[in-house]
Motif scaffolding. Structure first.
Motif, mmCIF file in Angstrom:
data_model
loop_
_atom_site.group_PDB
_atom_site.id
_atom_site.type_symbol
_atom_site.label_atom_id
_atom_site.label_comp_id
_atom_site.label_asym_id
_atom_site.label_seq_id
_atom_site.Cartn_x
_atom_site.Cartn_y
_atom_site.Cartn_z
ATOM 1 N N SER A 45 34.671 -2.268 110.686
ATOM 2 C CA SER A 45 35.277 -3.484 110.132
ATOM 3 C C SER A 45 36.153 -3.126 108.939
ATOM 4 N N GLY A 47 39.292 -4.616 108.307
ATOM 5 C CA GLY A 47 39.988 -5.785 107.770
ATOM 6 C C GLY A 47 41.491 -5.578 107.711
ATOM 7 N N SER A 65 38.511 -2.608 115.822
ATOM 8 C CA SER A 65 38.333 -2.938 114.408
ATOM 9 C C SER A 65 39.269 -4.088 114.062
ATOM 10 N N PRO A 66 38.770 -5.141 113.422
ATOM 11 C CA PRO A 66 39.639 -6.290 113.097
ATOM 12 C C PRO A 66 40.686 -5.922 112.050
ATOM 13 N N SER A 89 42.225 -4.595 118.430
ATOM 14 C CA SER A 89 41.990 -4.772 116.991
ATOM 15 C C SER A 89 42.440 -6.131 116.469
#
Length: 536
Positions: A45, A47, A65-66, A89
């Protein structure tokens, strides 16, 4: 002993070499590959993409992954980056200058993100890009010059997006394809061009004609990952493969009607028709003077691949329905209209017992509505028409608590009236009828106010709730109304039945009536004993 200093010198060199290696991001993996140093951040994570990544990295893989966006300036120190993978993502936005410092980038993979569009001019900064993977996104359009700056691109994957119509010029302007066409028989010295366009909802009408012809003519060195492209629509083409379909050229609408002059008697049903021929299929709508107040069903059917039949259904025609009805058909190439004149003649015989109006009212039309609600009152609006301007209408406002009713005399046309100072826990009935006819022979609206058990703030909150739930009787605060009846039926017997007036959604652009007669309103309330909305 001479070997000891040599040993310590070797240790110092190794330590210094290790210290010179850039540190890896927490949770990520760094490795040395044949092409250079690699950063892998999988299922972390983050961001956002880490800022100020070391220049030593040749490949950056951030997957599952964001990340959400490719912002401006994040790759300012990575001019030697060659491979950027940001698969799965949640990338939604690519800023116009996000790739400015990636002049050595050769491969960009953005599979499984949420991109609706791509700033194609941003690739001006990546002239060496060879691979662009955009599959499994939400891209729904491609400009004709999308690939103009991708001069070395040889692999483009746009599969599993939302593309419906794309011009063949997008690929005819592809620099690699132009090189192939210019080289003629020397095509074998060029790299193969790989193109993926499958699993898009292709709309196989005339706008896709160029792309279909391009796909049919593709030959080496252009390679389709999946050559079986399929039409998703329209209905006549759904399920066909590109290689099986034949598409016509685009044409602007041509519209016609079986009859431009229609005559009916009052109370008869009538259907107005227009036939539009065009490719792509046109959008058909109707306009007429009273479309704000008289909203009719529109039925649309396809009689052929390029022919659309539109029918405007008028049940129980009234004198106010006479006039000109315009049928308009439009598509991307233009529009066309046809005008149908409707004449409504007075009925020759007595009306049936179940008719909308009594014999004395057969030439009148009334439509009464509540257009606004406040905490302590309502705003009424109505359209009333008669066969002669001299006729007048009466607005009755009564409650089951008050000892009198209000009577307002008005002329025909569009009028408004505000009813203020409503009592809590009270049923009200508002009727509009022709001349001095009893109120129940006109159009009526019945509503009830709730108990006054809350403050002003609570009443306003409940008011909005009742607007949403206006199909049942609710016990709400004063100013919040639940419909008991609104329509042409006579609402006798409180609670015996609900007579909800069902208004159909407009099928075409709304036209405000040309005449608004407010001058004839008389807002003077006249005291008169008698009417109680619950009594028969």
């Amino acid at each position: 002993m001479a070997s000891v200093p040599h040993y310590f010198l070797l240790v110092l060199v190794l330590l210094d070499s290790h210290a010179a290696q850039p540190s890896c991001l927490p949770g990520c993996a760094c490795s040395e590959e044949s092409f250079g140093r690699t950063l892998k951040c999988i299922s972390i994570s983050l961001g956002e993409i880490p800022r100020n990544l070391p220049e030593e990295f040749k490949q950056v893989r951030i997957e599952n992954s964001p990340v959400f966006e490719l912002p401006l300036g994040f790759f300012i120190n990575m001019s030697t980056l060659e491979y950027l993978w940001l698969n799965f993502s949640n990338v939604t936005v690519i800023h116009l200058g996000a790739l400015e410092h990636l002049s050595e980038l050769k491969e960009l993979r953005l599979e499984g993100n949420k991109l609706r569009s791509v700033p194609w001019t941003a690739f001006r900064a990546t002239p060496l890009l060879r691979v662009l993977d955009l599959k499994h996104n939400r891209i729904d359009a491609l400009p004709e010059l999308a690939l103009q700056f991708l001069v070395n691109l040889t692999y483009l994957d746009l599969s599993s997006n939302r593309l419906t119509v794309v011009s063949s010029n997008v690929f005819l302007n592809w620099p690699a394809y132009q090189k192939h066409r210019q080289s003629g028989r020397e095509a074998e010295i060029l790299s193969s061009m790989v193109l993926a366009l499958h699993d898009n909802p292709w709309l196989c009408d005339c706008r896709l004609r160029g792309l279909v012809q391009f796909i049919k003519s593709i030959s080496l060195p252009v390679i389709l990952v999946n050559p079986y492209l399929m039409c998703r629509g329209p209905l006549f083409k759904a399920g066909q493969l590109f290689h099986e379909t034949e598409l016509s050229v685009c044409t602007k609408p041509q519209i016609s009607t079986p009859s431009a002059n229609v005559s009916v008697q009052v109370g008869q049903n009538v259907t107005l028709q227009c036939l539009a021929q065009a490719s792509p299929s046109p959008t058909v709508s109707w306009t007429y003077p009273l479309s704000t107040w008289r909203e009719f069903d529109v039925l649309t059917s396809f009689t052929a691949e390029d022919a659309t039949l539109s029918e405007l259904v008028i049940p129980a025609a009234h004198l106010v329905d006479r006039g000109n009805y315009t049928c308009l058909a439009s598509n991307s190439l233009g529009m066309s209209t046809v005008v149908i004149s409707l004449r409504v003649q007075p009925a020759q015989a007595l009306l049936a017992p179940h008719a909308l109006f009594s014999p004395s009212e057969s030439s009148a039309y009334v439509d009464l509505r509540v257009v606004k609600q406040t905490v302590h009152g309502i705003l009424l609006e109505w359209f009333a028409a008669a066969d002669t301007p001299e006729k007048w209408f009466t607005l009755y406002i009564a409650s089951d608590e008050a000892l009198r009713k209000e009577v307002v005399h008005v002329g025909p046309g569009i009028n408004t009236y505000t009813v203020d100072d409503l009592l809590p826990g009270t049923k009200y009935e508002v009727c509009l009828s022709l001349g001095g006819q009893p109120p129940r022979q006109g159009r009526c609206v019945v509503f009830v106010t709730g108990r006054d058990d809350g403050g002003l703030e609570g009443r306003e909150r409940l008011l909005h709730t009742s607007v949403v739930l206006c199909a049942a009787l609710l016990a709400v605060a004063v100013g919040a109304y639940a419909w008991a009846a609104q329509g042409p039926c006579r609402c006798r017997g409180w609670g015996r039945r609900w007579c909800l007036h069902r208004r159909r959604a407009p099928r075409g652009p709304l036209a405000v009536p040309e005449h608004r007669d407010d001058s004839s309103r008389d807002h003077t309330a006249v005291g008169e004993a008698g009417l109680g909305p619950g009594g028969d």
